[in-house]
Scaffold this motif. Structure first.
Motif, mmCIF file in Angstrom:
data_model
loop_
_atom_site.group_PDB
_atom_site.id
_atom_site.type_symbol
_atom_site.label_atom_id
_atom_site.label_comp_id
_atom_site.label_asym_id
_atom_site.label_seq_id
_atom_site.Cartn_x
_atom_site.Cartn_y
_atom_site.Cartn_z
ATOM 1 N N GLU A 115 0.838 -1.199 0.000
ATOM 2 C CA GLU A 115 0.000 0.000 0.000
ATOM 3 C C GLU A 115 0.872 1.249 0.000
ATOM 4 O OE1 GLU A 115 -3.242 0.107 2.689
ATOM 5 O OE2 GLU A 115 -3.504 -2.067 2.655
ATOM 6 N N ALA A 116 0.300 2.358 -0.440
ATOM 7 C CA ALA A 116 0.999 3.636 -0.453
ATOM 8 C C ALA A 116 1.256 4.105 0.976
ATOM 9 C CB ALA A 116 0.166 4.675 -1.198
ATOM 10 N N VAL A 117 2.403 4.744 1.177
ATOM 11 C CA VAL A 117 2.748 5.325 2.474
ATOM 12 C C VAL A 117 3.060 6.801 2.239
ATOM 13 C CG1 VAL A 117 3.445 3.217 3.656
ATOM 14 C CG2 VAL A 117 5.096 4.370 2.217
ATOM 15 N N HIS A 118 2.062 7.634 2.417
ATOM 16 C CA HIS A 118 2.179 9.061 2.092
ATOM 17 C C HIS A 118 2.820 9.887 3.193
ATOM 18 C CE1 HIS A 118 -0.068 8.949 -1.688
ATOM 19 N NE2 HIS A 118 -0.825 8.047 -1.106
ATOM 20 N N THR A 119 3.080 9.281 4.366
ATOM 21 C CA THR A 119 3.691 10.018 5.476
ATOM 22 C C THR A 119 4.864 9.225 6.029
ATOM 23 O OG1 THR A 119 2.354 9.007 7.218
ATOM 24 C CG2 THR A 119 1.426 10.968 6.129
ATOM 25 N N ALA A 120 5.734 9.928 6.744
ATOM 26 C CA ALA A 120 6.873 9.262 7.380
ATOM 27 C C ALA A 120 6.391 8.246 8.405
ATOM 28 C CB ALA A 120 7.784 10.297 8.033
ATOM 29 N N ALA A 121 5.338 8.579 9.134
ATOM 30 C CA ALA A 121 4.822 7.657 10.149
ATOM 31 C C ALA A 121 4.320 6.364 9.509
ATOM 32 C CB ALA A 121 3.708 8.331 10.948
ATOM 33 N N LEU A 122 3.610 6.474 8.397
ATOM 34 C CA LEU A 122 3.114 5.275 7.710
ATOM 35 C C LEU A 122 4.271 4.452 7.140
ATOM 36 C CD1 LEU A 122 -0.001 6.669 5.806
ATOM 37 C CD2 LEU A 122 0.002 5.101 7.765
ATOM 38 N N ALA A 123 5.264 5.120 6.575
ATOM 39 C CA ALA A 123 6.416 4.417 6.020
ATOM 40 C C ALA A 123 7.180 3.695 7.126
ATOM 41 C CB ALA A 123 7.326 5.388 5.280
ATOM 42 N N ALA A 124 7.398 4.365 8.240
ATOM 43 C CA ALA A 124 8.120 3.755 9.361
ATOM 44 C C ALA A 124 7.361 2.554 9.905
ATOM 45 C CB ALA A 124 8.354 4.786 10.462
ATOM 46 N N ALA A 125 6.052 2.686 10.019
ATOM 47 C CA ALA A 125 5.242 1.568 10.512
ATOM 48 C C ALA A 125 5.314 0.384 9.547
ATOM 49 C CB ALA A 125 3.793 2.015 10.716
ATOM 50 N N ALA A 126 5.261 0.651 8.261
ATOM 51 C CA ALA A 126 5.308 -0.423 7.265
ATOM 52 C C ALA A 126 6.652 -1.152 7.280
ATOM 53 C CB ALA A 126 5.042 0.144 5.869
ATOM 54 N N LEU A 127 7.723 -0.423 7.604
ATOM 55 C CA LEU A 127 9.061 -1.007 7.624
ATOM 56 C C LEU A 127 9.491 -1.460 9.018
ATOM 57 C CD1 LEU A 127 10.791 1.613 5.309
ATOM 58 C CD2 LEU A 127 10.243 -0.766 4.708
ATOM 59 N N ASN A 128 8.666 -1.141 10.021
ATOM 60 C CA ASN A 128 8.963 -1.471 11.415
ATOM 61 C C ASN A 128 10.288 -0.832 11.871
ATOM 62 O OD1 ASN A 128 8.269 -2.579 13.884
ATOM 63 N ND2 ASN A 128 9.430 -4.458 13.494
ATOM 64 N N ILE A 129 10.408 0.479 11.597
ATOM 65 C CA ILE A 129 11.597 1.244 11.976
ATOM 66 C C ILE A 129 11.151 2.523 12.679
ATOM 67 C CG2 ILE A 129 13.021 0.331 10.090
ATOM 68 C CD1 ILE A 129 12.510 3.002 8.599
ATOM 69 N N GLU A 130 12.134 3.279 13.200
ATOM 70 C CA GLU A 130 11.832 4.564 13.821
ATOM 71 C C GLU A 130 11.445 5.587 12.755
ATOM 72 O OE1 GLU A 130 14.582 6.202 16.752
ATOM 73 O OE2 GLU A 130 15.578 4.236 16.768
ATOM 74 N N VAL A 131 10.514 6.455 13.082
ATOM 75 C CA VAL A 131 10.074 7.470 12.131
ATOM 76 C C VAL A 131 11.227 8.393 11.745
ATOM 77 C CG1 VAL A 131 9.206 9.189 13.793
ATOM 78 C CG2 VAL A 131 8.145 8.989 11.541
ATOM 79 N N GLY A 132 12.177 8.596 12.637
ATOM 80 C CA GLY A 132 13.328 9.442 12.348
ATOM 81 C C GLY A 132 14.223 8.904 11.252
ATOM 82 N N GLN A 133 14.124 7.593 10.953
ATOM 83 C CA GLN A 133 14.934 6.975 9.902
ATOM 84 C C GLN A 133 14.402 7.249 8.502
ATOM 85 O OE1 GLN A 133 15.099 2.971 12.202
ATOM 86 N NE2 GLN A 133 16.651 2.848 10.592
ATOM 87 N N ILE A 134 13.209 7.808 8.416
ATOM 88 C CA ILE A 134 12.635 8.135 7.116
ATOM 89 C C ILE A 134 13.175 9.490 6.669
ATOM 90 C CG2 ILE A 134 10.502 8.631 5.843
ATOM 91 C CD1 ILE A 134 10.790 5.679 6.682
ATOM 92 N N ALA A 135 13.748 9.518 5.482
ATOM 93 C CA ALA A 135 14.229 10.773 4.888
ATOM 94 C C ALA A 135 13.091 11.337 4.047
ATOM 95 C CB ALA A 135 15.471 10.529 4.043
ATOM 96 N N ASN A 136 12.315 12.225 4.648
ATOM 97 C CA ASN A 136 11.220 12.869 3.925
ATOM 98 C C ASN A 136 11.783 13.748 2.820
ATOM 99 O OD1 ASN A 136 8.889 11.986 5.149
ATOM 100 N ND2 ASN A 136 8.765 13.686 6.587
ATOM 101 N N SER A 137 11.266 13.612 1.612
ATOM 102 C CA SER A 137 11.663 14.467 0.493
ATOM 103 C C SER A 137 10.618 15.559 0.353
ATOM 104 C CB SER A 137 11.735 13.655 -0.803
ATOM 105 O OG SER A 137 12.709 12.668 -0.731
ATOM 106 N N LEU A 138 10.969 16.746 0.822
ATOM 107 C CA LEU A 138 10.032 17.871 0.786
ATOM 108 C C LEU A 138 10.527 18.915 -0.203
ATOM 109 C CD1 LEU A 138 9.489 18.249 4.637
ATOM 110 C CD2 LEU A 138 8.100 16.950 3.008
ATOM 111 N N ILE A 139 9.680 19.239 -1.159
ATOM 112 C CA ILE A 139 10.016 20.262 -2.147
ATOM 113 C C ILE A 139 9.405 21.590 -1.704
ATOM 114 C CG2 ILE A 139 9.644 21.059 -4.520
ATOM 115 C CD1 ILE A 139 11.582 18.817 -4.533
ATOM 116 N N PHE A 140 10.245 22.615 -1.730
ATOM 117 C CA PHE A 140 9.807 23.966 -1.412
ATOM 118 C C PHE A 140 10.005 24.852 -2.629
ATOM 119 C CE2 PHE A 140 10.712 22.076 2.648
ATOM 120 C CZ PHE A 140 9.707 22.564 3.464
#
Length: 157
Positions: free
Chosen positions: A29-54
């Protein structure tokens, strides 16, 4: 999904940059947030490198921030001497990355994008970043993320 053009572009960019591993994991399934990605991978949310475009005075700025952080736009704008730094619209993101919000990878864009990499990510031996679509992620290290993106380490929170 492994053959999606964005996933292929990310894989090709990682390979061209000499990344240690260019394997992209496709989730059910899609993981649109760092929290969802971390939960799917069973890792800390801090380990997700969010790619944010400004939108930085009309130019794209990619900030790869720890999923545990919020970007301090005033701080980043002041450090980079940017007059106006704001969250980009979905259209602006797609125009400059070829990818949709929620799946923006740190690489694989039509043209290089100025990139900052959150120094907080350095404390993790492995970090995960989006692979071009919201269901895709790849593992890397902080040092490799800085190298493959030609990014600048920065305190962004």
């Amino acid at each position: 999904m492994h053959n999606h053009p964005n996933v292929i572009a990310v894989r090709d960019a990682l390979t061209a940059a000499g990344a240690a591993a260019a394997e992209i994991v496709i989730l059910d399934e899609a993981v649109h947030t760092a929290a969802l990605a971390a939960a799917a991978l069973n890792i800390e949310v801090g380990q997700i490198a969010n790619s944010l475009i400004f939108d930085a005075d009309g130019e794209p700025l990619l900030v790869l921030t720890s999923g545990a952080h919020r970007v301090d736009t005033a701080k980043v704008a002041a450090e980079l001497r940017i007059g106006k730094l704001r969250r980009a619209t979905p259209e602006f993101v797609r125009q400059h990355t070829g990818q949709a919000i929620g799946g923006v990878a740190p690489v694989g864009h039509p043209k290089p994008v100025r990139t900052l990499v959150d120094v907080e990510l350095e404390r993790f031996p492995v970090v995960w970043a989006a692979g071009g679509v919201p269901q895709s992620l790849f593992a890397t290290t902080y040092a490799e993320l800085v190298r493959v993106t030609a990014g600048t380490p920065a305190e962004v929170a």
